[in-house]
Enzyme design. Sequence first.
Site, short mmCIF file in Angstrom:
data_model
loop_
_atom_site.label_atom_id
_atom_site.label_comp_id
_atom_site.label_asym_id
_atom_site.label_seq_id
_atom_site.Cartn_x
_atom_site.Cartn_y
_atom_site.Cartn_z
N GLY A 141 0.86 -1.19 0.00
CA GLY A 141 0.00 0.00 0.00
C GLY A 141 0.89 1.24 0.00
O GLY A 141 2.07 1.17 -0.35
N ARG A 142 0.32 2.36 0.44
CA ARG A 142 1.07 3.63 0.38
C ARG A 142 2.42 3.55 1.10
O ARG A 142 3.44 3.94 0.58
CB ARG A 142 0.24 4.76 0.99
CG ARG A 142 -0.89 5.24 0.12
CD ARG A 142 -1.72 6.25 0.87
NE ARG A 142 -2.48 5.59 1.90
CZ ARG A 142 -3.81 5.49 1.91
NH1 ARG A 142 -4.51 6.05 0.97
NH2 ARG A 142 -4.44 4.86 2.87
N ARG A 222 1.52 -3.47 12.86
CA ARG A 222 0.88 -3.68 14.16
C ARG A 222 1.58 -4.86 14.84
O ARG A 222 1.91 -5.86 14.17
CB ARG A 222 -0.62 -3.97 14.02
CG ARG A 222 -1.45 -2.76 13.71
CD ARG A 222 -1.54 -1.76 14.89
NE ARG A 222 -2.36 -0.61 14.58
CZ ARG A 222 -1.89 0.56 14.13
NH1 ARG A 222 -0.60 0.71 13.90
NH2 ARG A 222 -2.71 1.57 13.92
N GLU A 251 1.03 -2.98 23.81
CA GLU A 251 1.79 -1.77 24.13
C GLU A 251 1.23 -1.11 25.38
O GLU A 251 0.01 -1.12 25.57
CB GLU A 251 1.73 -0.80 22.94
CG GLU A 251 2.39 -1.38 21.72
CD GLU A 251 2.23 -0.51 20.47
OE1 GLU A 251 1.70 0.61 20.58
OE2 GLU A 251 2.65 -0.97 19.40
N HIS A 269 6.71 2.74 19.24
CA HIS A 269 5.63 3.10 18.31
C HIS A 269 5.72 4.58 17.89
O HIS A 269 4.79 5.35 18.15
CB HIS A 269 4.25 2.79 18.91
CG HIS A 269 3.20 2.57 17.86
ND1 HIS A 269 2.11 1.77 18.03
CD2 HIS A 269 3.07 3.09 16.60
CE1 HIS A 269 1.35 1.78 16.94
NE2 HIS A 269 1.93 2.58 16.05
C1 DGY Z 1 -1.04 4.53 12.50
O1 DGY Z 1 -1.41 5.65 12.13
O2 DGY Z 1 -1.72 3.53 12.31
C2 DGY Z 1 0.27 4.45 13.15
O3 DGY Z 1 0.51 3.24 13.75
C3 DGY Z 1 0.42 5.60 14.11
O4 DGY Z 1 1.77 5.81 14.29
#
Ligand code: DGY
Length: 308
Positions: A141-142, A222, A251, A269
Amino acid sequence: MDLRPLLGEASLEVPKEGQLSRGELLELLPKADGLIALLNVRVDSELLAAGKRLKIVANFAVGYDNVDLAEATRRGVVVTNTPDVLTDATADFAFTLLLAAARRLGEGERLVRAGAWQGWAPGLLLGTELRGRRLGVVGAGRIGRALLQRAKGFAMDLVYDSPRQMPEAEALGARHVSREELLATCDFVSLHCPLSQNTKGLIDAKALATMKPTAILVNTARGACVDHEALADALESGAIAGAGLDVFENEPQVPERLLELESVVLAPHIASATLSARTKMAEICANAIRTRLQGSCPPTALNPEAMQ
Ligand code: DGY
């Protein structure tokens, strides 16, 4: 950043510094028309039921695995996320972790800070160069594509695994391969997939066993996409060489075994944590709330059908 000017008629309630507890949030929600939710807020049926007036949940993240989208839609609550504005920041950081793990930066830093560095030595902390090494991106993706773009500049060999062939990734010289081929042949594997039932535990003991013993895993997606116990096993046994991790399943807890491993670069994160990205994320959330409360559908709505 003060979001008030962006909110139009809506008033902003920031009840206290730092995060609200679940209980505090549930207590406040019955009065709220909109909610800006951080990614560690579980927007589930309990929370949506408490938010009787809620018209919108603006998720302060591009990932929205914390939100029960179907339940929100059922209740007519529009959910938005923050795409695009954190793509570069996150790809930069994935590349930072990749380089840090390849060049053993964490180990070097700890050595210097501990006062244990004995001086230049030909064999000290030897790492891996990137030219010609194969990078596999899971989810083009992006953000995945932005990482491929960076890796192209380092003359890496590029492959990706996505549900379908992506012309934008091919234009960067990346080849579409199966997950099996990607895991078995890559020197670096970087995860850029959303967390879903299909990607939970994607990198498990079985997947790790097929990777090269010299491979490095990078995760800025994630935490739950990786089985951390299996990863610790693989790193301890030398089944793979290293990892760069920005995200964890629970987390801010980080599994003790990973904390003890020299071959893992750990970050809290922060892949999207640039001033520019976070400011734009906040603006998107505030604009989405204003737009929805003025009766229109925000452009970043994930469930525009909730407007009906
Ligand atoms: C998101 O935007 O999903 C990122 O994990 C935030 O840093």
